[in-house]
Design an enzyme around this catalytic site. Structure first.
Site, PDB file in Angstrom:
ATOM      1  CG  HIS A  99      -0.093   0.261   2.500  1.00  0.00           C
ATOM      2  ND1 HIS A  99       0.641  -0.741   3.117  1.00  0.00           N
ATOM      3  CD2 HIS A  99       0.143   1.388   3.212  1.00  0.00           C
ATOM      4  CE1 HIS A  99       1.272  -0.240   4.159  1.00  0.00           C
ATOM      5  NE2 HIS A  99       1.001   1.050   4.240  1.00  0.00           N
ATOM      6  CG  HIS A 129       7.102   5.069   1.301  1.00  0.00           C
ATOM      7  ND1 HIS A 129       6.695   6.197   1.996  1.00  0.00           N
ATOM      8  CD2 HIS A 129       6.999   4.045   2.190  1.00  0.00           C
ATOM      9  CE1 HIS A 129       6.377   5.862   3.226  1.00  0.00           C
ATOM     10  NE2 HIS A 129       6.534   4.557   3.373  1.00  0.00           N
TER      11      HIS A 129
HETATM   12  P1  ATP Z   1       4.221  -2.815  12.076  1.00  0.00           P
HETATM   13  O1  ATP Z   1       4.371  -1.422  12.662  1.00  0.00           O
HETATM   14  O2  ATP Z   1       3.352  -3.702  12.880  1.00  0.00           O
HETATM   15  O3  ATP Z   1       5.517  -3.437  11.705  1.00  0.00           O
HETATM   16  P2  ATP Z   1       3.142  -1.397   9.806  1.00  0.00           P
HETATM   17  O4  ATP Z   1       4.211  -0.355   9.982  1.00  0.00           O
HETATM   18  O5  ATP Z   1       2.855  -1.870   8.430  1.00  0.00           O
HETATM   19  O6  ATP Z   1       3.443  -2.685  10.682  1.00  0.00           O
HETATM   20  P3  ATP Z   1       1.487   0.463  11.138  1.00  0.00           P
HETATM   21  O7  ATP Z   1       2.629   0.851  12.032  1.00  0.00           O
HETATM   22  O8  ATP Z   1       0.148   0.311  11.732  1.00  0.00           O
HETATM   23  O9  ATP Z   1       1.779  -0.889  10.400  1.00  0.00           O
HETATM   24  O10 ATP Z   1       1.447   1.543   9.996  1.00  0.00           O
HETATM   25  C1  ATP Z   1       0.477   1.553   8.974  1.00  0.00           C
HETATM   26  C2  ATP Z   1       0.993   2.432   7.858  1.00  0.00           C
HETATM   27  O11 ATP Z   1       1.205   3.765   8.347  1.00  0.00           O
HETATM   28  C3  ATP Z   1       2.364   1.996   7.303  1.00  0.00           C
HETATM   29  O12 ATP Z   1       2.407   2.359   5.934  1.00  0.00           O
HETATM   30  C4  ATP Z   1       3.352   2.844   8.078  1.00  0.00           C
HETATM   31  O13 ATP Z   1       4.545   3.061   7.346  1.00  0.00           O
HETATM   32  C5  ATP Z   1       2.572   4.147   8.198  1.00  0.00           C
HETATM   33  N1  ATP Z   1       2.990   4.894   9.392  1.00  0.00           N
HETATM   34  C6  ATP Z   1       3.159   4.403  10.633  1.00  0.00           C
HETATM   35  N2  ATP Z   1       3.538   5.373  11.488  1.00  0.00           N
HETATM   36  C7  ATP Z   1       3.613   6.525  10.759  1.00  0.00           C
HETATM   37  C8  ATP Z   1       3.934   7.876  11.052  1.00  0.00           C
HETATM   38  N3  ATP Z   1       4.268   8.271  12.271  1.00  0.00           N
HETATM   39  N4  ATP Z   1       3.887   8.771  10.028  1.00  0.00           N
HETATM   40  C9  ATP Z   1       3.545   8.410   8.787  1.00  0.00           C
HETATM   41  N5  ATP Z   1       3.218   7.141   8.449  1.00  0.00           N
HETATM   42  C10 ATP Z   1       3.257   6.206   9.410  1.00  0.00           C
END
Ligand code: ATP
Ligand code: MG
Length: 176
Positions: free
Chosen positions: A43, A124
């Protein structure tokens, strides 16, 4: 009264399955290493909301419905390391409808009182995490016809992170 757990929410473009398969096949044929992202999880995040009360979802759905952006094509043509160790596909040019989509969402969220990460939007698609070093290669460009965006919840499970679509919205077809 039981307290409801907050939901971890984000707006995103979900990679269509045919494109996702092509991307995964390409990734798996290269020596990228790390922990590959599951096909179903590919995504592009548009706005990360973090933890929100379940009761906020309805308001978020209403504000997203006000977004007006035309369908567009995204050309993923670069393989880059983002952050410390994320191997990602990125567009070398961020098309203006993508920027408008992000700007409209961010503006509506800010009016709604949602505080977003201050870092600028960096389009990205993460392919793999904990990557040591990228091989020196560039993808043949992947063309993504973007015609919708969605609101997702993210849940950590023993099998890895799971994203569930809560709602989706179609982008507009420009008038000829
Ligand atoms: P995990 O953290 O469990 O390894 P994940 O990173 O895919 O998995 P989430 O942390 O819930 O899942 O994030 C969901 C999406 O939001 C991902 O694309 C992640 O890169 C993005 N994301 C997470 N934190 C931030 C942030 N602080 N700012 C911008 N995007 C974010
Ligand atoms: Mg994360």
């Amino acid at each position: 009264m039981p307290t409801e757990l907050p939901l971890r929410l984000f707006f995103a473009l979900k990679c269509p399955s045919d494109l996702g398969e092509a991307v995964c096949n390409w990734r798996d044929s290269q020596e990228i290493g790390g922990r590959p992202v599951a096909l179903a999880n590919l995504h592009m995040t548009l706005a990360f909301l973090g933890n929100q009360p379940g009761a906020a979802v309805e308001g978020l759905e209403q504000l997203a419905a006000s977004v007006r952006v035309d369908v567009f094509t995204l050309r993923l043509d670069q393989l880059l390391m983002i952050g410390k160790d994320f191997a990602c596909l990125t567009p070398s040019h961020s098309p203006s409808p993508l920027n408008q989509l992000v700007e409209q969402l961010h503006a509506a969220l800010s009016t709604h009182g949602v505080v977003l990460d201050a870092r600028p939007f960096l389009p990205h698609v993460t392919l793999s995490r904990r990557v040591q070093a990228l091989p020196d290669l560039q993808p043949r460009p992947f063309q993504w016809s973007v015609d919708r965006f969605g609101l997702y919840r993210s849940d950590s499970t023993p099998r890895g992170v799971l994203y569930s679509e809560l709602a989706r919205w179609s982008l507009a077809n420009p008038r000829h």
